[in-house]
Design an enzyme around this catalytic site. Structure first.
Site, PDB file in Angstrom:
ATOM      1  N   ASP A 280     135.096  -3.637  31.152  1.00  0.00           N
ATOM      2  CA  ASP A 280     135.877  -4.783  31.616  1.00  0.00           C
ATOM      3  C   ASP A 280     137.382  -4.538  31.591  1.00  0.00           C
ATOM      4  O   ASP A 280     138.173  -5.461  31.371  1.00  0.00           O
ATOM      5  CB  ASP A 280     135.532  -6.040  30.783  1.00  0.00           C
ATOM      6  CG  ASP A 280     134.060  -6.373  30.834  1.00  0.00           C
ATOM      7  OD1 ASP A 280     133.449  -6.157  31.899  1.00  0.00           O
ATOM      8  OD2 ASP A 280     133.510  -6.830  29.812  1.00  0.00           O
TER       9      ASP A 280
ATOM     10  N   LYS B 209     138.171  -2.114  36.267  1.00  0.00           N
ATOM     11  CA  LYS B 209     137.785  -0.992  37.129  1.00  0.00           C
ATOM     12  C   LYS B 209     137.598  -1.447  38.574  1.00  0.00           C
ATOM     13  O   LYS B 209     137.944  -0.739  39.508  1.00  0.00           O
ATOM     14  CB  LYS B 209     136.475  -0.362  36.617  1.00  0.00           C
ATOM     15  CG  LYS B 209     136.602   0.230  35.225  1.00  0.00           C
ATOM     16  CD  LYS B 209     135.278   0.757  34.712  1.00  0.00           C
ATOM     17  CE  LYS B 209     134.257  -0.320  34.424  1.00  0.00           C
ATOM     18  NZ  LYS B 209     134.614  -1.200  33.297  1.00  0.00           N
TER      19      LYS B 209
ATOM     20  N   GLY C  55     129.865  -5.755  35.675  1.00  0.00           N
ATOM     21  CA  GLY C  55     130.390  -6.903  36.408  1.00  0.00           C
ATOM     22  C   GLY C  55     131.809  -6.557  36.779  1.00  0.00           C
ATOM     23  O   GLY C  55     132.675  -6.508  35.919  1.00  0.00           O
ATOM     24  N   HIS C  56     132.024  -6.202  38.042  1.00  0.00           N
ATOM     25  CA  HIS C  56     133.346  -5.762  38.483  1.00  0.00           C
ATOM     26  C   HIS C  56     133.946  -6.825  39.396  1.00  0.00           C
ATOM     27  O   HIS C  56     133.385  -7.139  40.438  1.00  0.00           O
ATOM     28  CB  HIS C  56     133.249  -4.427  39.218  1.00  0.00           C
ATOM     29  CG  HIS C  56     132.767  -3.298  38.340  1.00  0.00           C
ATOM     30  ND1 HIS C  56     132.564  -2.029  38.787  1.00  0.00           N
ATOM     31  CD2 HIS C  56     132.476  -3.273  37.020  1.00  0.00           C
ATOM     32  CE1 HIS C  56     132.153  -1.263  37.783  1.00  0.00           C
ATOM     33  NE2 HIS C  56     132.077  -2.009  36.706  1.00  0.00           N
TER      34      HIS C  56
ATOM     35  N   GLN D  83     130.819   0.216  32.827  1.00  0.00           N
ATOM     36  CA  GLN D  83     130.995   0.200  31.368  1.00  0.00           C
ATOM     37  C   GLN D  83     132.272   0.966  30.965  1.00  0.00           C
ATOM     38  O   GLN D  83     133.242   0.912  31.698  1.00  0.00           O
ATOM     39  CB  GLN D  83     129.762   0.753  30.646  1.00  0.00           C
ATOM     40  CG  GLN D  83     128.518  -0.118  30.804  1.00  0.00           C
ATOM     41  CD  GLN D  83     127.858  -0.008  32.161  1.00  0.00           C
ATOM     42  OE1 GLN D  83     127.554   1.086  32.617  1.00  0.00           O
ATOM     43  NE2 GLN D  83     127.637  -1.112  32.830  1.00  0.00           N
TER      44      GLN D  83
END
Ligand code: GDP
Ligand code: IMO
Ligand code: MG
Length: 427
Positions: free
Chosen positions: A13, A16, A40-41, A223
């Site tokens: 988080d 990225k 979750g991007h 990650q």
């Protein structure tokens, strides 16, 4: 500059998605090489916000080909719903390529993920419950199901039977759950085959050819370094290799082809799930970082644990990834603090160390040693150049750079594409 890796330097988080999207306009391929829909991007384009879980963030850049590499674990139902969600918003998803060698996440993996966590009780990892660990476990145990298996009905059923043989014993006898029917599981998977067929390709061949032709390929990590199964805070990690070497195995590209490795580094630290976190804050400052930084999980909605910047971790990320650059994100979130603590070393059982301890218990006992840097109160979200930043913000960045061991080549001052200060070009 044909091949770059962009990865998380902390516990995920870091931003990225935004960084990948920013470069997406200038690259030919964006490749996910590990993880799955545990990621979750978030990407903000104008007034539109996108949350991507499985698809590479490059999918939002029209000229770019998004690729899901062999190292990713693919939940076909998630892939199809993410694709249709983007199509409804007018995004062209037709260029997507999916490796036939990528492993699948099936419904029984998600069931096992959640059941195992429940049985671990207070020793649980705090996984995203998406079936990531069980799918990678099957891959290593050589009972995984791959994307290519979807296109051969009889092989698929045999493989599902082999995969469920042992699991059904565990589910029924240990966890007191109903056994899963191999026929039903195989049928469900077959239901996705037709829709996925057009995307499946020999991505290793395509990517190596592209690099040889001088095309620009960007590998987007999920990650982060401290969640790496080999180099992270094991066992409180994910089940793949987000570190730079993972890009080679997870995409089938040799290390000699990679020119640059960019670590995405938050100006403070966050973590989701269980595990050690030396600079974690349990006070008003932690609450303020969460509120101002919007530190709530994109995948699970959980509160992210928040703490000050940790230079020991940043230096470690430089070492295990061979970082050539950092992209420092969320500097704007730190506006308003009179002074900002930065962790420069740990004290472990009375001894001071500036290196990340390899021993798990030592890391659990690590107490942060802080240096206090002067803060700033000016709004920095409109800053376009390093010189636009207040002197104390400049000094904060320079100090982090000296402590972290690689140049900070870009700084995020807001979530949008244009809220970025570029110092050295990445391409
Ligand atoms: P990822 O998983 O590494 O892609 O990061 P996430 O998307 O989970 O979390 C990063 C969050 O920070 C997202 O909401 C981004 O929109 C946001 N973000 C990224 N860069 C910046 C920045 O420089 N400043 C601010 N304020 N927000 C940012
Ligand atoms: P992005 O790509 C932050 C964490 C989980 C848990 C551990 C293992 O958005 O940075 P898993 O479901 O992977 O088996 O969970 O890893 N985790 C993440 N934390 N960002 C992520 O992805 C994460 N993906 C997994 O919270 O602690
Ligand atoms: Mg995220």
């Amino acid at each position: 500059m044909p091949a770059l890796v962009l990865l998380g330097a902390q516990w995920g988080d870091e931003g990225k998605g935004k960084a990948t999207d920013l470069l997406g306009g200038s690259v030919d391929y964006v490749v996910r090489y590990q993880g799955g829909n545990n990621a979750g991007h978030t990407v903000v384009v104008g007034d539109q916000k996108y949350a991507l879980h499985l698809l590479p963030s490059g999918i939002l850049s029209p000229g770019c080909t998004p690729v899901i590499g062999n190292g990713v674990v693919v939940d076909p139902s998630v892939l199809l719903s993410e694709l249709s969600g983007l199509q409804e918003r007018g995004v062209d998803t037709s260029k997507l390529l999916v490796s036939g060698n990528a492993h699948l996440i099936t419904p029984y993996h998600a069931t096992l993920d959640k059941t195992t966590e429940r049985f671990l009780g207070k020793r649980r990892i705090g996984t995203t419950g998406r079936g990531i660990g069980p799918s990678y476990a099957d891959k290593i145990n050589r009972v995984g199901i791959r994307v290519q298996d979807l296109f051969d009905e009889s092989i698929l059923l045999q493989k599902v039977e082999a995969a469920l043989d042992f699991k059904n014993q565990v589910l029924a006898k240990l966890y007191n759950r109903r056994a899963i029917s191999p026929q039903q599981a195989a049928e469900e998977l077959l239901g996705y085959a037709e829709q996925l067929k057009g995307f499946v390709a020999d991505t290793t061949l395509i990517l190596n050819d592209a690099i040889d032709e001088g095309k620009v390929v960007l590998f987007e990590g999920g990650q982060g370094t401290l969640l790496d199964v080999d180099h992270g805070t094991y066992p409180f990690v994910t089940s793949s290799n987000p570190t730079a070497g993972g890009a080679c195995t997870g995409a089938g590209v040799g290390p000699t082809k990679i020119n640059r490795v960019i670590g995405i580094l938050k100006a403070y630290t966050t973590r989701v799930g269980a595990g050690p976190f030396p600079t974690e804050l349990f006070d008003d400052d932690g609450e303020a970082l969460r509120r101002i930084g919007g530190e709530f999980g994109v995948t699970t909605g959980r509160n992210r644990r928040c703490g000050w910047f940790d230079a020991v971790i940043a230096r470690y990320a430089t070492r295990v990834n061979g970082l050539t650059d950092f992209f420092l994100t969320k500097l704007d979130v730190l506006t308003g603090w009179e002074q900002i603590p930065v962790c420069v070393a740990y004290e472990i059982d009375g001894e001071r160390t500036t290196e990340l301890p390899y021993n798990q218990s030592d890391f659990h006992h690590a107490q942060p040693v802080y240096e206090y840097l002067p803060g700033w109160s000016e709004d920095i979200t409109k800053a376009k150049t390093f010189g636009d930043l207040p002197k104390n913000a400049q000094a904060y960045v320079k100090t982090l750079e000296e402590m972290s061991g690689a140049p900070i080549s870009a700084i995020g001052v807001g979530p949008g594409r244009d809220e970025t200060i570029e110092i050295n070009s990445f391409l």
